[in-house]
Scaffold this motif. Structure first.
Motif, PDB file in Angstrom:
ATOM      1  N   ASP A 240       0.842  -1.195   0.000  1.00 56.54           N
ATOM      2  CA  ASP A 240       0.000   0.000   0.000  1.00 56.54           C
ATOM      3  C   ASP A 240       0.878   1.246   0.000  1.00 56.54           C
ATOM      4  OD1 ASP A 240      -2.954   0.939   0.459  1.00 56.54           O
ATOM      5  OD2 ASP A 240      -1.755   2.111   1.884  1.00 56.54           O
ATOM      6  N   GLY A 242       0.253   4.096   1.383  1.00 51.21           N
ATOM      7  CA  GLY A 242       0.233   4.817   2.650  1.00 51.21           C
ATOM      8  C   GLY A 242      -0.378   6.189   2.499  1.00 51.21           C
ATOM      9  N   ASN A 484      -0.934   1.929   8.490  1.00 49.30           N
ATOM     10  CA  ASN A 484      -1.344   3.249   8.021  1.00 49.30           C
ATOM     11  C   ASN A 484      -1.933   4.091   9.154  1.00 49.30           C
ATOM     12  OD1 ASN A 484      -0.546   2.838   5.375  1.00 49.30           O
ATOM     13  ND2 ASN A 484      -2.538   2.031   4.738  1.00 49.30           N
ATOM     14  N   GLY A 488       2.008   5.268   9.320  1.00 42.60           N
ATOM     15  CA  GLY A 488       1.461   6.161   8.311  1.00 42.60           C
ATOM     16  C   GLY A 488       2.446   7.025   7.572  1.00 42.60           C
TER      17      GLY A 488
END
Length: 756
Positions: A240, A242, A484, A488
């Motif tokens: 991902d 983020g 996240n 994050g």
């Protein structure tokens, strides 16, 4: 949940001190460390680093030197003064403790090997002995091998061995002592390995073989047993961008959003599905191309490993070689692109890499950089890899405790990553993990591992997956969400594998002849293939094994053991990385505008991939002995047991051996004498034998008059024995360029006994 509701980090420490008086339970050290049951302490301020120490405590030296064996060796946390007598107390973390469970509120020590051995299966018993064999020579080097014979010090953790403490001793046990110590285990050894272990211990007690051969023999036995079990592998990968990044510089294999199950049958001759492989890469370089580097690494590694994944059977050595070569080839691809684009210093793109391969009933973990691999057990969550960053390097080199090094600016700057330097300066770590029980393996980028997030969440988020109560796909997605939410700051990538081995109902025994690998000293121990014969000797080196320094700035005691075999499996690449990096990283720092780990250090332009100069020798480099270009030159070597170097007059009587042309050697360590001279410790990986027509002499060119020290060195000894694979010796670094050249690409036969 808000951050305040995250489970706290619990840090338990073990106090080690000479004849220290016990402290009452409930009392405190330094108003911070609560005595649980002395010497077990609890750190009541786990988020606060301890005050830095002015110098490395002498008690910590062997722990730092053996830190590459982090699976087995505790890590020094800090040192305090005993409140009663002021004696030093070294506090250790990563000690063999079982986390509280059920009605328990405090951890307990893991069981001893002796107590657990009778109930264990053959693969677990072999794994324990193999890990002890790997530790034997490194522990000998630092005068702590006797701890491996101490029943209370040797604890077991699943398939792993973990030591409680390390205490130096002037007595040096031998492999004969190890064989006698293991002999009492034979009565309750599992039936499939009993005859093999009886033969192995008989040979050890008889004084036959060497530690490197012992490691090879046990690896062969592990391979023979592990292929008889089937394995179910459930895996998932997610990546991902983020919430704070503009692009995703991470990459993974299989591609993100993959969830599937692979059933691997035992070795029955039937066609296997491809071996499961999971790879996680974290690009370095930001807008300079970190995403390109990570994707290129994934593409090249998977391409290189494709033939191996489709093979039904490959030896341990072939697997290790293939994984290492895949990483080095990926590095070459990225480096060449950097060179073609004329990227220099910090503008070069690069990537970390961590990968897990399930092959032949065994797990292999390859690693470079600070992306991590973890293993979850019912009672613990432990990191399998050791970051290639400045803090870990300082610890490995014995320059400071890890917690102290973490407080320095730039401590998270990488010292190894793909694409940043010549492959000759790169030392990936490849580790074998026998799998005897259900295991959960997590690979991740630092977007998930930062800020101790996993240490807080493993028991609630990962344990249910190990037990089979949650599927790996849902857990992997959940970890992305948590990363996240609570970190994050970075991209985040997760690879999760649940391994479920199923041993055969009846296991075929390990042939007793496998014990003969203990005696192997030439060729590829996995295949038995001989090494080619090559003529002419070119150089002499000592075969005595030095004792490493006990503390910074002190001299080294002389060792008395001669012609000891290497047992430092994989430690060359683990403890030193690049020597030239030590100098430039120490004076550099990470860009404060970037998070730790985003900037590679050093920032100097990496050497050209076509440069084979020996000016920047690295621990782990392979060299090959060559013919001297000048037939009138002689390689004059002043040898010694260990730095500090005595005068030539003091060194002339020390034992020496000859290196033959074509022999492959590896740099296992290096030291600097008080006068500034660099000496390198060499291990013979594979040796070439001279033909009968080429007599072995004690000089490169016996017709040349040597200096007085060399002449005296050879007086009365016109012929010296050839060095054999496994032998170690010391030479001044300046002498190496006379007779050796760097090997950037090596075969498994050339790497010989230097392969993990």
């Amino acid at each position: 949940m808000p951050p305040s509701q995250l489970p706290p980090v619990h840090r338990y420490l073990w106090a080690q001190g000479a004849n220290a008086s016990p402290l009452p339970s409930g009392s405190y050290l330094a108003e911070r460390y609560r005595v649980v049951r002395y010497p077990l302490l609890q750190d009541t301020q786990p988020q606060t680093p301890p005050p830095p120490l002015e110098e490395v405590p002498p008690l910590a030296a062997p722990y730092l030197a053996l830190s590459p064996f982090s699976i087995a060796i505790p890590r020094p946390f800090t040192q305090l003064a005993h409140p009663q007598d002021g004696a030093p107390l070294l506090l250790l973390e990563e000690v063999p403790l079982r986390s509280p469970s059920g009605g328990q509120v405090e951890p307990t020590l893991l069981p001893t090997l002796a107590a657990t051995w009778p109930q264990a299966g053959p693969l677990r018993q072999l794994s324990w002995l193999w890990r002890l064999a790997k530790l034997w020579q490194p522990c000998q080097d630092y005068q702590v091998a006797h701890c491996l014979l101490d029943e209370q010090q040797v604890r077991v953790d699943g398939e792993d061995i973990r030591l409680l403490t390390l205490q130096a001793s002037e007595s040096a046990p031998t492999l004969v002592d190890l064989g006698k110590h293991w002999r009492h285990l034979m009565v309750t050894a599992a039936a499939p390995i009993r005859d093999y272990l009886a033969q192995l211990t008989d040979q050890l007690i008889a004084g036959q073989g060497h530690s490197r051969g012992l490691v090879h023999s046990l690896v062969q036995a592990i391979e023979q047993q592990s292929v008889q079990q089937s394995m179910q592998v459930q895996l998932a990968t997610y990546s991902d961008q983020g919430p704070m990044r503009n692009r995703n510089e991470d990459a993974c294999f299989p591609p993100s959003d993959t969830v599937h199950t692979v059933l691997l049958p035992a070795a029955t001759g039937q066609r296997h599905p491809p071996a499961p492989l999971v790879v996680v890469c974290d690009g370095v370089g930001g807008h300079q191309g970190g995403d390109v580097a990570s994707q290129s690494a994934i593409a090249e590694v998977t391409r290189q490993l494709s033939p191996l994944l489709d093979r039904d059977r490959a030896s341990h050595r072939e697997v290790v070689t293939a994984l290492r070569q895949a990483i080095l080839t990926a590095n070459q691809v990225i480096s060449e692109r950097n060179d073609a684009d004329q990227r220099q210093a910090r503008n070069r793109m690069g990537t970390t890499i961590v990968m897990a391969l399930v092959y032949g009933g065994r797990l292999y973990v390859g690693h470079l950089g600070d992306s991590r691999a973890y293993r979850v057990r019912t009672h613990s969550f432990r990191q399998l890899t050791l970051d290639d960053d400045v803090a870990a390097r300082e610890m490995r080199l014995g320059l400071g405790l890890y917690q102290d090094a973490l407080q320095h600016p730039g401590s998270g700057a990488l010292v190894q990553a793909l694409g940043m330097a010549n492959a000759g300066h790169l030392h990936p770590t490849i580790k074998l993990f026998p799998i005897a029980d259900d295991s959960l393996i997590l690979l991740c980028s630092d977007g998930l591992s930062d800020h101790d997030l996993l240490e807080r969440l493993w028991s609630t988020e990962l344990l249910p997956t190990l037990w089979g109560d949650r599927d790996v796909g849902g857990t992997a997605m959940r970890l992305i969400t948590l990363a996240n939410e609570y970190n994050g700051h970075d991209n985040v990538t997760v690879g999760l594998l649940r391994l479920s081995p199923r041993p055969a109902a009846t296991m075929a025994p390990v042939p007793a002849q496998v014990a003969d690998y203990l005696l192997a000293d030439v060729g590829d121990a996995a295949t038995g293939s001989p090494l080619p014969s090559m003529p002419a000797t070119t150089a002499t080196m000592t075969t005595q094994l030095p004792s490493p320094p006990r503390r910074r700035g002190q001299g080294l005691p002389l060792a008395v053991a001669s012609i000891l075999v290497a047992g430092m499996v994989g430690i060359g690449g683990a403890i030193g990385w690049q020597w030239w990096q030590q100098q430039s990283v120490a004076t550099g720092s990470a860009d404060p505008a970037e998070p730790n780990g985003e900037i590679l250090s050093p920032s100097a332009t990496p050497p050209s991939t076509r440069n084979s100069s020996l000016d920047n020798l690295s621990v782990g480099d392979y060299l090959q002995i060559r013919q001297l270009p000048d037939p009138t030159a002689a390689a004059t070597v002043i040898t010694t047991t260990s730095p500090p170097i005595p005068s030539p007059a003091d060194a002339v009587d020390l034992p020496k051996r000859l290196l033959s042309v074509g022999s492959v050697i590896q740099i296992s360590s290096r030291q600097q004498t008080p006068d500034g001279q660099l000496w390198v410790r060499l291990q013979v990986c594979s040796a070439a034998s001279p033909p009968p027509s080429a007599p072995v002499t004690s000089t490169v060119n016996p017709t040349v008059t040597e200096n007085p020290a060399a002449t005296e060195n050879n007086a009365g000894n016109p012929s010296l024995p050839l060095a054999s694979p496994g032998d170690h010796g010391w030479l001044p670094q300046t002498d190496i360029s006379i007779f050796a050249e760097r090997l950037l690409d090596t075969s498994s036969t050339q790497q010989g006994l230097c392969i993990d």
